[in-house]
Design an enzyme around this catalytic site. Structure first.
Site, PDB file in Angstrom:
ATOM      1  N   HIS A 420      48.086  72.553  18.903  1.00 24.67           N
ATOM      2  CA  HIS A 420      47.900  72.832  20.327  1.00 24.67           C
ATOM      3  C   HIS A 420      46.479  73.276  20.661  1.00 24.67           C
ATOM      4  O   HIS A 420      46.078  73.276  21.826  1.00 24.67           O
ATOM      5  CB  HIS A 420      48.907  73.890  20.788  1.00 24.67           C
ATOM      6  CG  HIS A 420      49.404  73.675  22.190  1.00 24.67           C
ATOM      7  ND1 HIS A 420      48.607  73.188  23.190  1.00 24.67           N
ATOM      8  CD2 HIS A 420      50.624  73.861  22.748  1.00 24.67           C
ATOM      9  CE1 HIS A 420      49.304  73.103  24.317  1.00 24.67           C
ATOM     10  NE2 HIS A 420      50.532  73.490  24.070  1.00 24.67           N
ATOM     11  N   ARG A 421      45.703  73.657  19.670  1.00 22.46           N
ATOM     12  CA  ARG A 421      44.308  74.033  19.915  1.00 22.46           C
ATOM     13  C   ARG A 421      43.472  72.808  20.276  1.00 22.46           C
ATOM     14  O   ARG A 421      42.427  72.926  20.931  1.00 22.46           O
ATOM     15  CB  ARG A 421      43.710  74.719  18.682  1.00 22.46           C
ATOM     16  CG  ARG A 421      44.386  76.011  18.280  1.00 22.46           C
ATOM     17  CD  ARG A 421      43.881  76.524  16.944  1.00 22.46           C
ATOM     18  NE  ARG A 421      44.121  75.562  15.868  1.00 22.46           N
ATOM     19  CZ  ARG A 421      43.788  75.780  14.592  1.00 22.46           C
ATOM     20  NH1 ARG A 421      43.189  76.904  14.251  1.00 22.46           N
ATOM     21  NH2 ARG A 421      44.048  74.868  13.674  1.00 22.46           N
TER      22      ARG A 421
END
Length: 447
Positions: A420-421
């Site tokens: 998700h980064r």
């Protein structure tokens, strides 16, 4: 002047290796490019090539020695015209003390010398001859550079007399290995607090205490299993995973696959030049999908994101005791038959641990396919620094409703694990949608 042969770093993460075999013996003449030893890493057995000419005067680390630290002196070579016996005698006088000094580098500034690329050799400013324009590089360095499209004129040599050697090319592939090596103590120190926050497993003694003695067999971990365990634990503890699944119909793909395979040219023995698998189509679809959704073709690099121009797709290959993930470079530019043959070759060499580090390092994503085992769907663990991995389930007949009528189709479920980064939900969904469109309309992958 004698030439020190150090334990090489065969990958950016290598700290120790096993000296499996000496190909050259004491007293043997050595030419540039000759294989002098075989080194076992956690992933493979690699050949070490000589980078200069001379005579192997003294072997300081015998074959079969395990856990030899990178940059430790393992042998000494006499240059042309030098007395090999004198070099061997000199090396023998200091050879016994070298291993004892290695564990305590802080006690004296002297041990800092092995961290230099070549302590006994002169390094000029450029590896290019001023008279002929010829680039001085070892055969192995040239081969690795050619495979990865690296211009050797832009590489600084750290070998004898400024020669470009294997580690210099690998430094380019890994981002900046010399810089990372020089700052390793500081980096390790800075990383220590973060590592201390990770959960630790119970000790072996505490686990064994739960079971009756003699009721189990103890299996020691080899280097590969240790590395796999460490990386996957770190991945699950440090990478914020989320998962997206989608069903993909395979009827058109299976029909096209049959047509292409049946029309494949035959060699002299009557064997087809290639045989496409569903996985070959998946690799190509993922590669093209990353080109259509470039925001997903990226990796996490601590304080920044690296976004790539080409789609380098890793493919998980299970072997005894662990797995490899060989990388199909620039997969979006390759035909399905080229991808198929390349994967067959790398998978075969992976099973014998003969892959070179540059063949399984890097990439921005990977494919993990368990469909051949009948697994319908699963979620794979991301292999850092990758930002995604595509888990592929089995193709099977399913009943779906089309135009208000039940219809039987061939379909499979795929699940995209995302960091998700790097990849947000909408980007991950867009990538999956692109993959689905390509697989369900496979003719678009032949263009």
């Amino acid at each position: 002047m004698s030439i020190n042969i150090l334990m090489p770093a065969l990958s950016p993460t290598m700290e120790k290796g096993n000296l499996a075999k000496w190909v050259k013996k004491e007293g043997d003449k050595v030419s540039p490019g000759d294989v002098i030893a075989e080194i076992e890493t956690d992933k493979a057995t690699m050949e070490v090539e000589a980078i200069d000419e001379g005579v192997l005067a003294k072997i300081l680390v015998p074959e079969g020695t395990a856990d030899v630290p990178v940059n430790q002196l393992i042998a000494v070579m006499a240059e042309d015209g030098e007395d090999a016996k004198a070099v061997a005698a000199s090396a023998g006088q200091g050879g016994n003390s070298a291993p004892a000094a290695a564990p305590a580098p802080a006690a004296s500034p002297a041990p800092a010398a092995p961290s230099a690329p070549a302590p006994t050799m002169h390094t000029p400013a450029s590896p290019i001859s001023a008279n002929t324009g010829k680039i001085f590089a070892s055969p192995l360095a040239k081969r690795i550079a050619k495979m990865n499209g690296i211009d050797l004129t832009n590489v600084k040599g750290t070998g004898p007399r400024g020669r470009i050697v294997e580690r210099d090319v690998r430094a380019i592939l890994s981002g900046d290995a010399p810089k990372a090596a020089s700052s390793a103590p500081a980096a390790q120190s800075a990383a220590a607090p973060a590592q201390q926050t990770l959960a630790t497993s119970a000790s072996s003694d505490s686990v064994k205490a739960l079971y009756e003695a003699g009721s189990y067999e103890e299996i020691s971990l080899d280097g590969m299993r240790k590395t796999v365990a460490k990386r996957l634990v770190e991945s699950k503890q440090t990478v914020p995973h989320f998962y997206l699944s989608i069903d993909i119909e395979l009827d058109q793909l299976m029909a096209l696959r049959g047509q292409v395979n049946s029309s494949a040219p035959k060699d002299a023995d009557g064997k087809p030049a290639f045989k496409l698998s569903v996985n070959d189509f998946v690799i190509k679809a993922l590669a093209l999908g990353l080109q259509r959704v470039p925001a997903a073709n990226a990796v996490w690099a601590d304080d920044r994101i690296l976004k790539f121009k080409h789609s380098d797709v890793g493919v998980a290959v299970a072997i005894e005791g662990g797995l490899f993930t060989p990388v199909v470079r620039k997969a979006e530019t390759k035909t399905l038959s080229a991808i198929s043959n390349e994967m067959k070759d790398m998978a075969a060499r992976a099973r014998t641990r003969k892959l070179r580090p540059e063949e399984y390092q890097g990439g921005s994503t990977a494919v993990s396919n368990l469909g051949m085992f009948g697994i319908k769907n699963f979620s794979a663990v991301i292999n850092p620094p990758h930002a995604t991995i595509l888990a592929v389930g089995a193709g099977e007949e399913r009943v779906v409703v089309k135009n208000c009528q039940p219809t039987v189709v061939q379909a499979m479920t795929v699940t995209l694990s995302c960091d998700h980064r790097v990849v947000d939900g909408a980007v991950g969904a867009e990538l999956l949608s692109a993959i689905k469109g390509l697989i369900e309309n496979p003719m678009t992958m032949l263009a």
